[in-house]
Design a protein around this motif. Sequence first.
Motif, mmCIF file in Angstrom:
data_model
loop_
_atom_site.group_PDB
_atom_site.id
_atom_site.type_symbol
_atom_site.label_atom_id
_atom_site.label_comp_id
_atom_site.label_asym_id
_atom_site.label_seq_id
_atom_site.Cartn_x
_atom_site.Cartn_y
_atom_site.Cartn_z
ATOM 1 N N SER A 2 44.690 48.789 27.691
ATOM 2 C CA SER A 2 46.068 48.293 27.637
ATOM 3 C C SER A 2 46.527 47.890 29.032
ATOM 4 O O SER A 2 46.034 48.386 30.045
ATOM 5 N N LEU A 3 47.473 46.969 29.033
ATOM 6 C CA LEU A 3 48.053 46.471 30.271
ATOM 7 C C LEU A 3 49.544 46.315 30.055
ATOM 8 O O LEU A 3 49.979 45.607 29.152
ATOM 9 N N VAL A 4 50.330 47.026 30.859
ATOM 10 C CA VAL A 4 51.791 46.927 30.823
ATOM 11 C C VAL A 4 52.225 46.441 32.192
ATOM 12 O O VAL A 4 51.863 47.027 33.212
ATOM 13 N N LEU A 5 53.006 45.369 32.211
ATOM 14 C CA LEU A 5 53.442 44.753 33.461
ATOM 15 C C LEU A 5 54.958 44.719 33.505
ATOM 16 O O LEU A 5 55.596 44.278 32.546
ATOM 17 N N CYS A 24 47.390 49.911 33.939
ATOM 18 C CA CYS A 24 46.157 49.404 33.338
ATOM 19 C C CYS A 24 45.347 50.611 32.875
ATOM 20 O O CYS A 24 44.903 51.404 33.699
ATOM 21 N N SER A 25 45.182 50.747 31.569
ATOM 22 C CA SER A 25 44.445 51.881 31.008
ATOM 23 C C SER A 25 43.153 51.398 30.386
ATOM 24 O O SER A 25 43.151 50.469 29.586
ATOM 25 N N ASN A 26 42.065 52.053 30.744
ATOM 26 C CA ASN A 26 40.757 51.708 30.196
ATOM 27 C C ASN A 26 40.288 52.829 29.281
ATOM 28 O O ASN A 26 39.608 53.750 29.710
ATOM 29 N N VAL A 30 33.440 50.922 28.412
ATOM 30 C CA VAL A 30 32.946 49.879 29.321
ATOM 31 C C VAL A 30 33.868 49.827 30.538
ATOM 32 O O VAL A 30 35.079 49.907 30.402
ATOM 33 N N LYS A 31 33.284 49.686 31.720
ATOM 34 C CA LYS A 31 34.139 49.624 32.913
ATOM 35 C C LYS A 31 34.855 48.265 32.996
ATOM 36 O O LYS A 31 34.336 47.246 32.557
ATOM 37 N N ILE A 66 37.936 49.824 37.151
ATOM 38 C CA ILE A 66 38.492 50.986 36.465
ATOM 39 C C ILE A 66 37.386 51.534 35.564
ATOM 40 O O ILE A 66 36.987 50.871 34.601
ATOM 41 N N PRO A 67 36.872 52.709 35.869
ATOM 42 C CA PRO A 67 35.817 53.289 35.035
ATOM 43 C C PRO A 67 36.330 53.607 33.625
ATOM 44 O O PRO A 67 37.539 53.750 33.416
ATOM 45 N N PRO A 68 35.416 53.756 32.662
ATOM 46 C CA PRO A 68 35.826 54.120 31.299
ATOM 47 C C PRO A 68 36.653 55.405 31.297
ATOM 48 O O PRO A 68 36.354 56.356 32.027
ATOM 49 N N GLY A 69 37.734 55.396 30.508
ATOM 50 C CA GLY A 69 38.579 56.577 30.371
ATOM 51 C C GLY A 69 39.570 56.794 31.497
ATOM 52 O O GLY A 69 40.290 57.788 31.507
#
Length: 129
Positions: A2-5, A24-26, A30-31, A66-69
């Motif tokens: 997700s991406l919130v701006l 930015c949440s991963n 996948v990175k 941004i690594p997974p999680g």
Amino acid sequence: MSLVLRIDRSGFVSGENIIINAECSNMTNVKIDYTKAVVHQTITYHAEGRKKKDHRKVAELKRLEIPPGEDDNWNNVEMLVPALPPLSPQYAVAYIGIFLRQFISLLGGADMALVLNFSHIYQYEVDMY
């Protein structure tokens, strides 16, 4: 993923900073290669019944993977609104718009983008008569 701006307002002038707050949440396995914010400028020139558009990137900020999680937060990150470009006297009117784009790029080339359109930041008119 997700991406919130968020930005503090919708209008800016040359020399001001756009203050970016983004989350930015991963939550994938996948990175994310990088996140970036890009300011694009579109100038529409009008003269003698004709119209010409010029589109260019004027600023860019890029963050690391941004690594997974994991998450990456942009907290009060500043991007400078560029100066107005010089205008040729052959054009009677020029409208200048700014677009802020926030990108997430995944490994393998897939991109996700949010676009904020500040099309009314500048309305620069040159009166030739």
